[in-house]
Design an enzyme around this catalytic site. Sequence first.
Site, short mmCIF file in Angstrom:
data_model
loop_
_atom_site.label_atom_id
_atom_site.label_comp_id
_atom_site.label_asym_id
_atom_site.label_seq_id
_atom_site.Cartn_x
_atom_site.Cartn_y
_atom_site.Cartn_z
N HIS A 115 -20.87 -7.82 -4.84
CA HIS A 115 -20.81 -8.15 -3.41
C HIS A 115 -19.90 -7.18 -2.67
O HIS A 115 -18.83 -6.84 -3.17
CB HIS A 115 -20.18 -9.53 -3.21
N ASN A 146 -16.58 -4.46 -10.92
CA ASN A 146 -16.86 -5.71 -10.21
C ASN A 146 -15.95 -6.85 -10.67
O ASN A 146 -15.50 -7.65 -9.85
CB ASN A 146 -18.33 -6.09 -10.46
N ASP A 237 -7.03 7.74 6.12
CA ASP A 237 -7.33 9.17 6.34
C ASP A 237 -8.16 9.73 5.19
O ASP A 237 -9.13 10.46 5.40
CB ASP A 237 -6.03 9.99 6.45
N GLU A 240 -11.65 8.41 5.30
CA GLU A 240 -12.41 9.05 6.37
C GLU A 240 -12.90 10.42 5.94
O GLU A 240 -14.03 10.81 6.22
CB GLU A 240 -11.56 9.17 7.64
N ASP A 246 -15.37 7.21 10.94
CA ASP A 246 -14.13 7.04 11.69
C ASP A 246 -13.81 5.55 11.74
O ASP A 246 -14.42 4.79 12.48
CB ASP A 246 -14.28 7.61 13.11
N PHE A 247 -12.86 5.13 10.90
CA PHE A 247 -12.45 3.73 10.87
C PHE A 247 -11.37 3.47 11.92
O PHE A 247 -10.68 4.40 12.35
CB PHE A 247 -11.91 3.37 9.47
N GLU A 260 -3.52 4.96 9.74
CA GLU A 260 -4.44 5.66 8.82
C GLU A 260 -3.72 6.59 7.85
O GLU A 260 -4.26 6.92 6.80
CB GLU A 260 -5.48 6.44 9.64
MN MN Z 1 -10.16 6.47 12.48
#
Ligand code: MN
Length: 266
Positions: A115, A146, A237, A240, A246-247, A260
Amino acid sequence: MKRFIYTFLLLFVFAFWDLPTNPVLAQTEVKLVLGNPSNAAADLTESNNYLVVHSGFILSYNKDRGGANWVAWHLSKTDIADAERTNAFAPDTSLPRDWWIKPTDLILKGYDRGHLCPSEERTDSDKNNRETFLMSNMVPQTARLNRGAWKSLETYIQKTIPKTNSEAYIIAGCYGDKGRIKDKITIPTNCYKIAVIMPEGDNDLRRITKNTRVIAVDMPNESDNKSGWRNYITTVDDLESKTGYDFLSSLPKQIEAVLEAGKDNK
Ligand code: MN
């Protein structure tokens, strides 16, 4: 006079700008408070970055990989209750039929149907638990991952939220390619998770500061993983640069940059 009319029109537009025009949009806003990492869109021509809105989580679907790029959800202590694990593995019928993955498609020795949004985090109702068993929320994870490090972080978060009266925004996904199952499903090299944890309250986005706790992990999808999640702590970072997404993009830039770059150390 013209000026007044324009001013009035502008005020009118802004007054109604925030009103959700439909339930799907309203739900999207709630679960994507921290942004849309890949700019996924509910547009069928975007078959590898297709936005799917379920009541318990939102995801970006990737038709070629036969699974999600990422799944995002909000977790509060009321999401964790007494509903039983349904084991209701099923195709995600909100997708076009020729994109469906059936439960029997994801069978390979040494691998589990893992999941992304955990079953345990949607135990407030039978309906919400069933949703976590949609195949769009499943990824081939080694049994070791998992049931080991991946599970250990899930359990940690599920204990921490009620114990500390906190809530969290969580994004989980996979990247990389170490093979295919039935030429339908990509086996990822890595699975990642980002959890932004804060005390319960209102106005979530405004309450996130440079001191907000962010847990980011990057776990190899291997059969010799260590069992504890802290072995896999990384920065947003780093995730990403690995994923190209881009979080946390809806945060003020200075706060985003600090959160980040930091590593969880609690
Ligand atoms: Mn970001």
